[in-house]
Design an enzyme around this catalytic site. Structure first.
Site, short mmCIF file in Angstrom:
data_model
loop_
_atom_site.label_atom_id
_atom_site.label_comp_id
_atom_site.label_asym_id
_atom_site.label_seq_id
_atom_site.Cartn_x
_atom_site.Cartn_y
_atom_site.Cartn_z
N ASP A 93 0.83 -1.20 0.00
CA ASP A 93 0.00 0.00 0.00
C ASP A 93 0.87 1.25 0.00
OD1 ASP A 93 -2.10 -1.67 0.07
OD2 ASP A 93 -2.79 -1.14 2.09
N LYS B 166 -29.19 -19.88 -10.48
CA LYS B 166 -29.82 -19.19 -11.61
C LYS B 166 -29.86 -20.11 -12.82
CE LYS B 166 -27.59 -14.94 -10.20
NZ LYS B 166 -26.63 -13.89 -10.49
N CYS C 296 -12.25 1.25 39.11
CA CYS C 296 -11.79 0.17 38.25
C CYS C 296 -12.22 -1.17 38.84
CB CYS C 296 -10.26 0.21 38.12
SG CYS C 296 -9.57 -1.26 37.34
N TYR D 198 2.13 1.89 -3.40
CA TYR D 198 1.04 2.43 -4.22
C TYR D 198 0.84 3.92 -3.92
CZ TYR D 198 -3.53 3.38 -6.17
OH TYR D 198 -4.56 3.94 -6.87
N ASP D 199 0.81 4.23 -2.61
CA ASP D 199 0.59 5.62 -2.22
C ASP D 199 1.65 6.54 -2.81
OD1 ASP D 199 -1.63 4.88 -0.86
OD2 ASP D 199 -0.68 4.87 1.12
N LEU E 204 -34.96 -11.69 -4.77
CA LEU E 204 -34.91 -13.14 -4.96
C LEU E 204 -35.85 -13.84 -3.99
CD1 LEU E 204 -31.03 -13.60 -5.19
CD2 LEU E 204 -32.67 -14.11 -7.02
N LYS F 19 -24.10 -15.75 -2.41
CA LYS F 19 -24.99 -14.59 -2.25
C LYS F 19 -24.23 -13.58 -1.39
CE LYS F 19 -29.73 -13.23 -1.28
NZ LYS F 19 -29.41 -11.98 -0.62
N GLU G 146 -23.80 -19.34 -7.39
CA GLU G 146 -22.91 -18.24 -7.00
C GLU G 146 -23.08 -17.98 -5.51
OE1 GLU G 146 -24.39 -14.89 -9.18
OE2 GLU G 146 -23.87 -15.78 -11.11
S1 IVH Z 1 -28.95 -12.14 -8.86
C1 IVH Z 1 -33.49 -10.96 -9.96
N1 IVH Z 1 -26.79 -12.92 -7.66
O1 IVH Z 1 -29.48 -10.36 -3.42
C2 IVH Z 1 -32.49 -10.79 -8.92
N2 IVH Z 1 -28.17 -11.35 -6.56
O2 IVH Z 1 -32.26 -10.79 -2.42
C3 IVH Z 1 -31.16 -11.06 -9.50
N3 IVH Z 1 -27.35 -10.63 -4.39
O3 IVH Z 1 -30.99 -7.57 -4.80
C4 IVH Z 1 -30.15 -10.98 -8.47
N4 IVH Z 1 -25.51 -11.84 -4.42
O4 IVH Z 1 -28.49 -7.51 -4.71
C5 IVH Z 1 -27.88 -12.16 -7.58
N5 IVH Z 1 -24.81 -13.69 -6.74
C6 IVH Z 1 -25.90 -12.92 -6.66
C7 IVH Z 1 -26.17 -12.10 -5.56
C8 IVH Z 1 -27.33 -11.33 -5.54
C9 IVH Z 1 -26.24 -10.96 -3.73
C10 IVH Z 1 -28.38 -9.68 -3.91
C11 IVH Z 1 -28.91 -8.78 -4.99
C12 IVH Z 1 -30.42 -8.83 -4.85
C13 IVH Z 1 -30.61 -9.53 -3.57
C14 IVH Z 1 -31.88 -10.33 -3.66
#
Ligand code: IVH
Length: 665
Positions: A34, A289, A407, A37-38, A84, A117, A115
């Site tokens: 860092d 998905k 204390c 970089y700075d 979701l 979340k 993926e």
């Molecule tokens: S796909 C139609 N992928 O979770 C919704 N969302 O509860 C498509 N999120 O608002 C979202 N990781 O901000 C997707 N790998 C991921 C995610 C993700 C976090 C969040 C996203 C969304 C919320 C839904």
């Protein structure tokens, strides 16, 4: 007129800064420290200052943010940003897969992409012909807020994409790494300010700022997980779209995996759940998905969420419980920290019965009282903390938390500073002595192996030591009089104490345990002053000349050396043979790096390798943890290498390591 030489120099420097931004924030594989970089960044700023005509709006220096805006404009999303549907069990997840199968043709491709979340804050970024022109929050899904001015300051968000189509909407999460979040909170708590509740709150709070300079000072990152509307390019599959984004220079969610069976899904879920505490950022489940984008269209959406995706959530790590009492713990600086004793409650597999309340400002902010029902959260290996009070459950019998006037360890009066409470006994309070010695002997300080907290307790309580200097006056005879102390143990301990005498200035400064001076500041002080004498004699003004040392830290250092008893301990330490060698650096190639060696090395012995790291300005450590920055792996590397990959730590081979320190084969 700027000469051609200057222009060339400028362009080279600018490209270098941009390259390191990408390495750090997008590829998570920094090649320089860092501090390095700075320096590059400051050089760039200086050139632009001297030759303003060189500066263009997309220069990396322009990220730091312009003037604040008055209010947020509304932005309508071309395609709504839906949320979701959530499930919590394998059965519920299976029911979802059955439902989509029933909705589609029998021979439709049922590949799903999994993926993590990411527990962040969702954003939409709009690129026109590859240039970032608009960034907005999700808002109510249909209409969000224009946050382009703050998002432009996020170093991990490219302002230009390679090979981009006419118009491209990228969707993903802004987030903050757990280590960055903790460092920021630690600094706030030290200053007596209330900390942020969690990385997610800090992220959304940082994005939704009117003043972009505040955003620029926060360690935000971004990860894309999908697209909105796209003009000028068609994708067939989600995986293709993500690959395209990655190639265009956009950071995308890691750990993407295409799967077809329930077994694969469950294995993925379990793997991420098990690695949850070791990840660099918070995740709260996985997202599945449909990969085929045509099938997504066929499945369509409900009002709030699409039918083609689902969140399979992890068990929550937040619980409600009751505050039974509040105790005040005394730390090594004498600071009193309030700790809530809770009705024990299991959270994510661990029974939680204590939670930190950080400092008086936090008690005030939460308005927490004894008897309150509270929401408690636990993440990673941190001490659980109280997030909020459930005021609806108040009965009127709750009692305010009274700060102690004495204390709790030695009964000395409590001193109240602007933001904190301190035990006034300082040097004679056993809790402070023990804390100070634990810090003194720790790895990043004097590194005395084998002196665990239980022995420190025994030595302090038995009156053998009252400060760090006393450690160097211990003799075998006194040690052997202690319960459970054997000959071997005593010898090992004395050898370790003896070995610690040869140390460096920066370790020694860190070991002193000066309030607000941690490892990094100690290193900066050592480099700046070069000797202990110079540091001890420095004025507050001179101290402020060191990078990262502000008025509060400067005062703390100055006060520390002004105290007679601290000077006496230092004199005794030096008199007993503690010597502060200045490591002679061959280069700064590894400055700021914390290196782990794993597996076999072919050209160096382990000892040589460690020495080489030190000679080039780096440090070594034996375990792969968040603090490691570089793993050098040789043949046979196993668990450590896996862990490094999970943590996203850069991994190189021995040849590359040698090349970096100018010892190519
Ligand atoms: S796909 C139609 N992928 O979770 C919704 N969302 O509860 C498509 N999120 O608002 C979202 N990781 O901000 C997707 N790998 C991921 C995610 C993700 C976090 C969040 C996203 C969304 C919320 C839904």
């Amino acid at each position: 007129m700027v000469s051609e030489t200057i222009r060339k120099k400028y362009e080279k420097l600018r490209a270098e800064v941009e390259r390191h931004d990408t390495l750090y924030f997008i590829l998570s594989a920094p090649e320089i420290s860092d501090a390095h970089y700075d320096r590059l960044y400051r050089d760039l700023e200086r050139l632009e200052h001297d030759y303003p005509e060189l500066r263009t709006p997309d220069s990396p220096t322009q990220r730091v943010g312009g003037a604040p805006i008055e209010r947020f404009e509304k932005v309508e999303h071309r395609i709504p940003m839906l949320s979701l549907e959530k499930v919590y069990t394998k059965e519920e997840f299976r029911a979802w897969t059955e439902r989509i199968k029933a909705d589609l043709d029998r021979d439709a491709d049922n590949t799903l992409v999994l993926e993590p979340k990411v527990d962040g804050d969702s954003l939409e970024l709009v690129y026109e012909r590859g240039v970032l022109v608009l960034a907005s929050t999700r808002g109510d899904g249909r209409i969000g807020e224009n946050v382009t001015h703050t998002v432009r300051t996020v170093r991990g968000i490219p302002r230009r994409l390679k090979n981009a189509p006419e118009r491209l909407e990228v969707r993903g999460e802004a987030y903050i790494r757990i280590a960055d979040f903790r460092a920021l909170n630690r600094a706030l708590v030290e200053k007596g300010a209330p900390p942020f509740a969690n990385p997610r709150n800090l992220t959304s709070g940082s994005i939704k700022q009117l003043d972009p300079r505040i955003t620029a000072s926060r360690p935000l990152r971004f990860m894309a997980h999908g697209l909105g509307s796209v003009v000028g390019r068609k994708f067939r599959r989600h995986m293709d779209a993500m690959q395209f984004l990655a190639d265009a220079g956009m950071p995308i969610v890691d750990d993407l995996q295409a799967v077809r069976t329930m077994d694969e899904i469950e294995a993925y879920y379990q793997r991420l759940l098990a690695s949850r505490d070791r990840r660099p950022y918070e995740i709260d489940g996985i997202v599945a998905k449909v990969d085929d984008l045509f099938l997504r269209d066929a499945l369509g959406a409900r009002s709030k969420s699409p039918r083609w995706a689902i969140a399979y959530k992890f068990p929550a790590r937040e619980e409600t419980t009751q505050v039974l009492a509040v105790d005040w713990q005394v730390g090594r600086t004498g600071k009193l920290t309030p700790v809530a004793r809770l009705r024990p409650v299991p959270i994510g597999g661990v029974t939680v019965s204590n939670a930190t309340l950080h400092n008086p400002a936090q008690i005030q902010k939460l308005d927490v009282r004894v008897g309150d029902w509270v929401l408690v959260t636990r993440s990673g290996d941190v001490i659980p903390y109280v997030v909020q009070v459930i005021t609806a459950r108040r009965t009127g019998k709750e009692r305010p938390i009274e700060p102690p006037s004495r204390c709790p360890v030695d009964g000395a009066p409590v001193e109240v500073t602007e933001s904190d409470l301190f035990c006034s006994a300082r040097i004679s309070c056993p809790a402070q002595i023990k804390g100070a010695i634990e810090h003194f002997k720790s790895r990043a300080a004097m590194n005395i192996e084998g002196l665990g907290p239980e022995w420190i307790d025994v030595l302090v309580d038995g009156g053998l030591i009252a400060n760090a200097a006393d450690l160097y006056r211990l003799d075998k005879k006194r040690l052997l009089e202690l319960d459970r102390m054997g000959d071997k143990l005593a010898s090992n301990l004395l050898t370790a104490i003896e070995a610690s005498k040869r140390t460096t200035l920066s370790r020694f400064i860190n070991a002193l345990g000066i309030l607000h001076v941690g490892e990094a500041t100690a290193a900066a002080l050592a480099e700046h002053f070069g000797s202990l004498e110079a540091l001890m004699d420095a004025s507050e003004e001179e101290l402020q000349g060191v990078a990262d040392v502000g008025p509060v830290v400067a005062r703390s250092i100055h006060d520390f050396f002004a105290r007679r008893e601290n000077r006496t301990v230092i004199e005794k330490l030096l008199a007993s043979g503690v010597s502060l060698a200045k490591p002679r650096l061959k280069s700064r190639a590894l400055e700021g790096e914390v290196v782990v060696f794993t597996g076999g090395l072919e050209r160096l012995t382990r000892d040589d390798a460690r020495r080489v790291v030190a000679e080039h300005g780096g440090r070594t450590t034996d375990s792969v943890s968040q603090s490691a920055t570089l793993v050098v792996a040789g043949p046979g590397a196993g668990r450590k290498l896996d862990k490094a990959r999970q943590l996203g730590i850069k991994t190189i081979g021995e040849d590359e390591f040698l090349r970096r320190v100018g010892m190519p084969s």
